[in-house]
Design a protein around this motif. Structure first.
Motif, PDB file in Angstrom:
ATOM      1  N   VAL A  41       0.843  -1.185   0.000  1.00 63.53           N
ATOM      2  CA  VAL A  41       0.000   0.000   0.000  1.00 63.53           C
ATOM      3  C   VAL A  41       0.882   1.239   0.000  1.00 63.53           C
ATOM      4  O   VAL A  41       1.723   1.398   0.857  1.00 63.53           O
ATOM      5  N   ASP A  42       0.658   2.108  -0.985  1.00 64.38           N
ATOM      6  CA  ASP A  42       1.379   3.380  -1.017  1.00 64.38           C
ATOM      7  C   ASP A  42       0.479   4.429  -0.396  1.00 64.38           C
ATOM      8  O   ASP A  42      -0.570   4.771  -0.939  1.00 64.38           O
ATOM      9  N   THR A  43       0.856   4.926   0.769  1.00 72.49           N
ATOM     10  CA  THR A  43       0.015   5.876   1.484  1.00 72.49           C
ATOM     11  C   THR A  43       0.516   7.307   1.363  1.00 72.49           C
ATOM     12  O   THR A  43       0.023   8.180   2.055  1.00 72.49           O
ATOM     13  N   SER A  44       1.468   7.551   0.489  1.00 75.62           N
ATOM     14  CA  SER A  44       1.989   8.911   0.351  1.00 75.62           C
ATOM     15  C   SER A  44       0.972   9.803  -0.363  1.00 75.62           C
ATOM     16  O   SER A  44       0.072   9.338  -1.064  1.00 75.62           O
ATOM     17  N   ALA A  45       1.126  11.113  -0.192  1.00 75.14           N
ATOM     18  CA  ALA A  45       0.202  12.067  -0.810  1.00 75.14           C
ATOM     19  C   ALA A  45       0.305  12.052  -2.324  1.00 75.14           C
ATOM     20  O   ALA A  45      -0.644  12.408  -3.026  1.00 75.14           O
ATOM     21  N   THR A  46       1.424  11.638  -2.867  1.00 72.27           N
ATOM     22  CA  THR A  46       1.618  11.621  -4.323  1.00 72.27           C
ATOM     23  C   THR A  46       1.446  10.221  -4.910  1.00 72.27           C
ATOM     24  O   THR A  46       1.906   9.953  -6.010  1.00 72.27           O
ATOM     25  N   ALA A  47       0.778   9.352  -4.197  1.00 75.35           N
ATOM     26  CA  ALA A  47       0.623   7.963  -4.637  1.00 75.35           C
ATOM     27  C   ALA A  47      -0.209   7.874  -5.905  1.00 75.35           C
ATOM     28  O   ALA A  47      -1.180   8.600  -6.086  1.00 75.35           O
ATOM     29  N   THR A  48       0.180   7.003  -6.790  1.00 78.00           N
ATOM     30  CA  THR A  48      -0.592   6.698  -7.989  1.00 78.00           C
ATOM     31  C   THR A  48      -1.011   5.241  -7.894  1.00 78.00           C
ATOM     32  O   THR A  48      -0.168   4.351  -7.902  1.00 78.00           O
ATOM     33  N   GLN A  49      -2.302   5.021  -7.774  1.00 81.46           N
ATOM     34  CA  GLN A  49      -2.821   3.666  -7.655  1.00 81.46           C
ATOM     35  C   GLN A  49      -3.407   3.240  -9.002  1.00 81.46           C
ATOM     36  O   GLN A  49      -4.007   4.040  -9.710  1.00 81.46           O
ATOM     37  N   THR A  50      -3.262   1.998  -9.359  1.00 76.54           N
ATOM     38  CA  THR A  50      -3.779   1.471 -10.612  1.00 76.54           C
ATOM     39  C   THR A  50      -4.831   0.420 -10.313  1.00 76.54           C
ATOM     40  O   THR A  50      -4.582  -0.493  -9.532  1.00 76.54           O
ATOM     41  N   MET A  51      -5.995   0.582 -10.932  1.00 79.75           N
ATOM     42  CA  MET A  51      -7.072  -0.391 -10.773  1.00 79.75           C
ATOM     43  C   MET A  51      -7.342  -1.019 -12.128  1.00 79.75           C
ATOM     44  O   MET A  51      -7.506  -0.318 -13.118  1.00 79.75           O
ATOM     45  N   ALA A  52      -7.399  -2.329 -12.177  1.00 81.09           N
ATOM     46  CA  ALA A  52      -7.679  -3.025 -13.429  1.00 81.09           C
ATOM     47  C   ALA A  52      -9.182  -3.167 -13.615  1.00 81.09           C
ATOM     48  O   ALA A  52      -9.933  -3.194 -12.652  1.00 81.09           O
ATOM     49  N   GLY A  53      -9.633  -3.209 -14.852  1.00 77.00           N
ATOM     50  CA  GLY A  53     -11.055  -3.390 -15.127  1.00 77.00           C
ATOM     51  C   GLY A  53     -11.692  -2.109 -15.612  1.00 77.00           C
ATOM     52  O   GLY A  53     -11.035  -1.103 -15.856  1.00 77.00           O
ATOM     53  N   THR A  54     -13.014  -2.136 -15.743  1.00 79.18           N
ATOM     54  CA  THR A  54     -13.772  -0.976 -16.208  1.00 79.18           C
ATOM     55  C   THR A  54     -14.667  -0.493 -15.080  1.00 79.18           C
ATOM     56  O   THR A  54     -15.404  -1.291 -14.484  1.00 79.18           O
ATOM     57  N   TYR A  55     -14.614   0.803 -14.794  1.00 75.60           N
ATOM     58  CA  TYR A  55     -15.392   1.381 -13.718  1.00 75.60           C
ATOM     59  C   TYR A  55     -16.118   2.616 -14.229  1.00 75.60           C
ATOM     60  O   TYR A  55     -15.520   3.465 -14.880  1.00 75.60           O
ATOM     61  N   THR A  56     -17.395   2.718 -13.933  1.00 71.87           N
ATOM     62  CA  THR A  56     -18.165   3.907 -14.263  1.00 71.87           C
ATOM     63  C   THR A  56     -18.609   4.524 -12.952  1.00 71.87           C
ATOM     64  O   THR A  56     -19.315   3.886 -12.161  1.00 71.87           O
ATOM     65  N   VAL A  57     -18.205   5.762 -12.728  1.00 72.94           N
ATOM     66  CA  VAL A  57     -18.531   6.441 -11.482  1.00 72.94           C
ATOM     67  C   VAL A  57     -19.264   7.730 -11.830  1.00 72.94           C
ATOM     68  O   VAL A  57     -18.785   8.539 -12.606  1.00 72.94           O
ATOM     69  N   SER A  58     -20.447   7.902 -11.259  1.00 73.61           N
ATOM     70  CA  SER A  58     -21.159   9.161 -11.433  1.00 73.61           C
ATOM     71  C   SER A  58     -21.286   9.816 -10.059  1.00 73.61           C
ATOM     72  O   SER A  58     -21.443   9.148  -9.050  1.00 73.61           O
ATOM     73  N   GLY A  59     -21.187  11.127 -10.040  1.00 73.26           N
ATOM     74  CA  GLY A  59     -21.240  11.826  -8.763  1.00 73.26           C
ATOM     75  C   GLY A  59     -19.871  11.864  -8.122  1.00 73.26           C
ATOM     76  O   GLY A  59     -18.844  11.857  -8.798  1.00 73.26           O
ATOM     77  N   THR A  60     -19.837  11.870  -6.812  1.00 75.15           N
ATOM     78  CA  THR A  60     -18.585  11.945  -6.064  1.00 75.15           C
ATOM     79  C   THR A  60     -18.138  10.544  -5.665  1.00 75.15           C
ATOM     80  O   THR A  60     -18.932   9.765  -5.131  1.00 75.15           O
ATOM     81  N   PHE A  61     -16.927  10.267  -5.951  1.00 73.47           N
ATOM     82  CA  PHE A  61     -16.347   8.965  -5.597  1.00 73.47           C
ATOM     83  C   PHE A  61     -15.569   9.146  -4.304  1.00 73.47           C
ATOM     84  O   PHE A  61     -14.449   9.631  -4.308  1.00 73.47           O
ATOM     85  N   ASN A  62     -16.171   8.783  -3.201  1.00 72.84           N
ATOM     86  CA  ASN A  62     -15.560   8.967  -1.888  1.00 72.84           C
ATOM     87  C   ASN A  62     -15.482   7.611  -1.200  1.00 72.84           C
ATOM     88  O   ASN A  62     -16.495   7.000  -0.885  1.00 72.84           O
ATOM     89  N   VAL A  63     -14.270   7.163  -0.976  1.00 65.38           N
ATOM     90  CA  VAL A  63     -14.062   5.884  -0.304  1.00 65.38           C
ATOM     91  C   VAL A  63     -13.239   6.141   0.947  1.00 65.38           C
ATOM     92  O   VAL A  63     -12.041   6.389   0.872  1.00 65.38           O
ATOM     93  N   PRO A  64     -13.876   6.119   2.115  1.00 71.63           N
ATOM     94  CA  PRO A  64     -13.107   6.353   3.338  1.00 71.63           C
ATOM     95  C   PRO A  64     -12.152   5.192   3.617  1.00 71.63           C
ATOM     96  O   PRO A  64     -12.487   4.033   3.370  1.00 71.63           O
ATOM     97  N   THR A  65     -10.988   5.531   4.072  1.00 69.31           N
ATOM     98  CA  THR A  65      -9.988   4.524   4.399  1.00 69.31           C
ATOM     99  C   THR A  65     -10.198   4.067   5.838  1.00 69.31           C
ATOM    100  O   THR A  65     -10.148   4.879   6.764  1.00 69.31           O
ATOM    101  N   PRO A  66     -10.464   2.785   6.048  1.00 67.55           N
ATOM    102  CA  PRO A  66     -10.636   2.312   7.420  1.00 67.55           C
ATOM    103  C   PRO A  66      -9.307   2.368   8.166  1.00 67.55           C
ATOM    104  O   PRO A  66      -8.233   2.245   7.574  1.00 67.55           O
TER     105      PRO A  66
END
Length: 72
Positions: A41-66
């Motif tokens: 897990v890269d937790t730095s402020a400049t982290a670039t995360q890569t997700m595979a697959g196709t995602y459609t997001v409408s509105g605000t994408f907010n995922v709180p980190t537990p």
């Protein structure tokens, strides 16, 4: 005499448990968790995360980190 013979004959074959201390085990677990998190897990402020697959997001994408569990 029999007792002495018993001790002399069977003492070399007695088993002794080699059990690590609780502190040692806890330290090993903490090290494994730290190594796993730091390499996965890269937790730095400049982290670039890569997700595979196709995602459609409408509105605000907010995922709180537990929060991670605390080490006891």
């Amino acid at each position: 005499m029999r007792f002495l013979m018993f001790i002399l004959l069977f003492t070399p074959f007695m088993a002794f448990a080699n059990i690590p201390s609780t502190a040692y085990v806890q330290q090993q677990v903490a090290n494994q968790i730290a190594d796993s998190v730091s390499t996965k897990v890269d937790t730095s402020a400049t982290a670039t995360q890569t997700m595979a697959g196709t995602y459609t997001v409408s509105g605000t994408f907010n995922v709180p980190t537990p929060t991670l569990p605390t080490a006891e």
